[in-house]
Design a protein around this motif. Sequence first.
Motif, PDB file in Angstrom:
ATOM      1  N   LEU A  42       0.836  -1.202   0.000  1.00 50.96           N
ATOM      2  CA  LEU A  42       0.000   0.000   0.000  1.00 50.96           C
ATOM      3  C   LEU A  42       0.872   1.253   0.000  1.00 50.96           C
ATOM      4  N   ASP A  43       1.887   1.264   0.873  1.00 53.16           N
ATOM      5  CA  ASP A  43       2.765   2.434   0.952  1.00 53.16           C
ATOM      6  C   ASP A  43       3.471   2.683  -0.377  1.00 53.16           C
ATOM      7  N   ALA A  44       3.840   1.589  -1.074  1.00 52.34           N
ATOM      8  CA  ALA A  44       4.544   1.734  -2.346  1.00 52.34           C
ATOM      9  C   ALA A  44       3.657   2.338  -3.427  1.00 52.34           C
ATOM     10  N   GLN A  45       2.351   2.059  -3.367  1.00 60.24           N
ATOM     11  CA  GLN A  45       1.425   2.538  -4.387  1.00 60.24           C
ATOM     12  C   GLN A  45       0.684   3.805  -3.981  1.00 60.24           C
ATOM     13  N   LEU A  46       0.887   4.235  -2.753  1.00 56.31           N
ATOM     14  CA  LEU A  46       0.047   5.284  -2.182  1.00 56.31           C
ATOM     15  C   LEU A  46       0.103   6.580  -2.988  1.00 56.31           C
ATOM     16  N   ASP A  47       1.295   7.020  -3.373  1.00 55.64           N
ATOM     17  CA  ASP A  47       1.400   8.280  -4.101  1.00 55.64           C
ATOM     18  C   ASP A  47       0.620   8.231  -5.413  1.00 55.64           C
ATOM     19  N   ALA A  48       0.740   7.127  -6.144  1.00 56.95           N
ATOM     20  CA  ALA A  48       0.028   6.992  -7.415  1.00 56.95           C
ATOM     21  C   ALA A  48      -1.483   6.962  -7.195  1.00 56.95           C
ATOM     22  N   MET A  49      -1.922   6.293  -6.132  1.00 58.49           N
ATOM     23  CA  MET A  49      -3.347   6.222  -5.839  1.00 58.49           C
ATOM     24  C   MET A  49      -3.905   7.596  -5.496  1.00 58.49           C
ATOM     25  N   VAL A  50      -3.151   8.365  -4.744  1.00 60.60           N
ATOM     26  CA  VAL A  50      -3.586   9.710  -4.390  1.00 60.60           C
ATOM     27  C   VAL A  50      -3.650  10.591  -5.628  1.00 60.60           C
ATOM     28  N   ARG A  51      -2.629  10.522  -6.481  1.00 59.50           N
ATOM     29  CA  ARG A  51      -2.634  11.329  -7.710  1.00 59.50           C
ATOM     30  C   ARG A  51      -3.832  10.995  -8.577  1.00 59.50           C
ATOM     31  N   GLU A  52      -4.134   9.701  -8.705  1.00 59.59           N
ATOM     32  CA  GLU A  52      -5.267   9.288  -9.538  1.00 59.59           C
ATOM     33  C   GLU A  52      -6.579   9.779  -8.956  1.00 59.59           C
ATOM     34  N   ALA A  53      -6.713   9.711  -7.640  1.00 60.90           N
ATOM     35  CA  ALA A  53      -7.939  10.189  -7.001  1.00 60.90           C
ATOM     36  C   ALA A  53      -8.142  11.679  -7.259  1.00 60.90           C
ATOM     37  N   VAL A  54      -7.081  12.462  -7.091  1.00 59.63           N
ATOM     38  CA  VAL A  54      -7.180  13.903  -7.311  1.00 59.63           C
ATOM     39  C   VAL A  54      -7.489  14.200  -8.774  1.00 59.63           C
ATOM     40  N   ALA A  55      -6.826  13.474  -9.686  1.00 62.49           N
ATOM     41  CA  ALA A  55      -7.013  13.712 -11.117  1.00 62.49           C
ATOM     42  C   ALA A  55      -8.423  13.393 -11.586  1.00 62.49           C
ATOM     43  N   SER A  56      -9.124  12.511 -10.882  1.00 64.93           N
ATOM     44  CA  SER A  56     -10.498  12.166 -11.275  1.00 64.93           C
ATOM     45  C   SER A  56     -11.431  13.364 -11.180  1.00 64.93           C
ATOM     46  N   GLY A  57     -11.072  14.337 -10.351  1.00 72.47           N
ATOM     47  CA  GLY A  57     -11.915  15.520 -10.186  1.00 72.47           C
ATOM     48  C   GLY A  57     -13.014  15.368  -9.158  1.00 72.47           C
ATOM     49  N   PRO A 107      -4.485  16.218  -0.760  1.00 69.50           N
ATOM     50  CA  PRO A 107      -3.793  14.946  -1.027  1.00 69.50           C
ATOM     51  C   PRO A 107      -3.362  14.240   0.251  1.00 69.50           C
ATOM     52  N   GLU A 108      -2.953  14.994   1.251  1.00 71.05           N
ATOM     53  CA  GLU A 108      -2.530  14.397   2.516  1.00 71.05           C
ATOM     54  C   GLU A 108      -3.712  13.732   3.221  1.00 71.05           C
ATOM     55  N   GLU A 109      -4.865  14.349   3.150  1.00 69.86           N
ATOM     56  CA  GLU A 109      -6.056  13.761   3.782  1.00 69.86           C
ATOM     57  C   GLU A 109      -6.513  12.509   3.041  1.00 69.86           C
ATOM     58  N   ILE A 110      -6.393  12.532   1.713  1.00 68.62           N
ATOM     59  CA  ILE A 110      -6.753  11.341   0.937  1.00 68.62           C
ATOM     60  C   ILE A 110      -5.821  10.189   1.293  1.00 68.62           C
ATOM     61  N   ALA A 111      -4.529  10.473   1.412  1.00 66.67           N
ATOM     62  CA  ALA A 111      -3.567   9.442   1.808  1.00 66.67           C
ATOM     63  C   ALA A 111      -3.918   8.879   3.182  1.00 66.67           C
ATOM     64  N   SER A 112      -4.331   9.748   4.074  1.00 65.20           N
ATOM     65  CA  SER A 112      -4.714   9.303   5.418  1.00 65.20           C
ATOM     66  C   SER A 112      -5.936   8.400   5.371  1.00 65.20           C
ATOM     67  N   LEU A 113      -6.896   8.715   4.489  1.00 60.73           N
ATOM     68  CA  LEU A 113      -8.101   7.873   4.359  1.00 60.73           C
ATOM     69  C   LEU A 113      -7.742   6.479   3.857  1.00 60.73           C
TER      70      LEU A 113
END
Length: 322
Positions: free
Chosen positions: A285-300, A311-317
């Motif tokens: 999860l930690d290895a993929q976390l940055d990419a997952m957060v970027r994708e979530a933000v990019a979805s709009g 982004p920090e709050e999304i990572a925390s979720l």
Amino acid sequence: MWNWFSPKGIVFGEGKAASTGLFARQWGRGRALVITGPFLRRSGVVEPVLQSLREEGLLGAVFSDIPSEPTDRHIREALGLFRRERCGTIVACGGGGPIDVAKAVSLLDANGGAVRDYAGVGRVPHPGVPIIAIPTTAGSGSEVSGTTIITEEAAHEKLLVISMYLVPEIAILDPLLTYGMPPALTAATGVDALTHAIESCVSRKATKLTIDFSLRAAGRLARFLPVAFASPDDAEARRECLLGSLEAGIAFTNSSVALVHGIVSRLVRELHIPRLRDLLSREALDAQLDAMVREAVASGSPANNPRPASPEEIASLYGEAF
């Protein structure tokens, strides 16, 4: 100021799948390619649709080689069949997968190129052939939405296309087609619809009209989804869940979803899992976390939340969900 998008016609009621041929004749442009799933064809769920088209002389061909996660290869195969059989209408019967394929086939037939060329919001220049969408689950709302999600095999990437040109011409909702859903699928699709209702209600893009649809959908699903789960043959529960899913679909089509769909899209569409812990170790999860957060933000979608998440709050979720 706001816009409103929905199919030109919505048909609802037990047995209405048998009227598909009539609506294809009224709203279509010739013979129909029916796009459905292999189980729906083997089990006979789609037979009322096929028989109705046969009676009107409008059944062109059937394409049922569709997995739960369709790819651009399936789009090319379905488009080839559509053109070889000289069809002018597409009838999609199934969950989100067959309806997504139908939208992509209509898109590429009219505009050419590949799905990737139109990924994003509002990049489709011309409308395609008419689509009649017939859901067999009560959850995705795809029968009234202007989105399609297709995997590009070469890049192993999900492509999301959003355009009001993808909204089906006619939506036919027949509760009888949902009776075959097992309890687990009833629950999963029903909770998806309930989430659509809640997110579209609190979305920053919500309007008085969409909120009315959202609230009706949420109340209907909260009351009847547990009944449909416990008693799959309960006619009232199946009817009300399908109606709630429709109302939620209309609402989010016109107000968008929010944080929840933004952060789970990769999990359910790419990793194919209901929970993080079913697939990932904490290290993974930690290895993929940055990419997952970027994708979530990019979805709009997270930006539509009443309080947009950083982004920090999304990572925390993600961490809390794990």
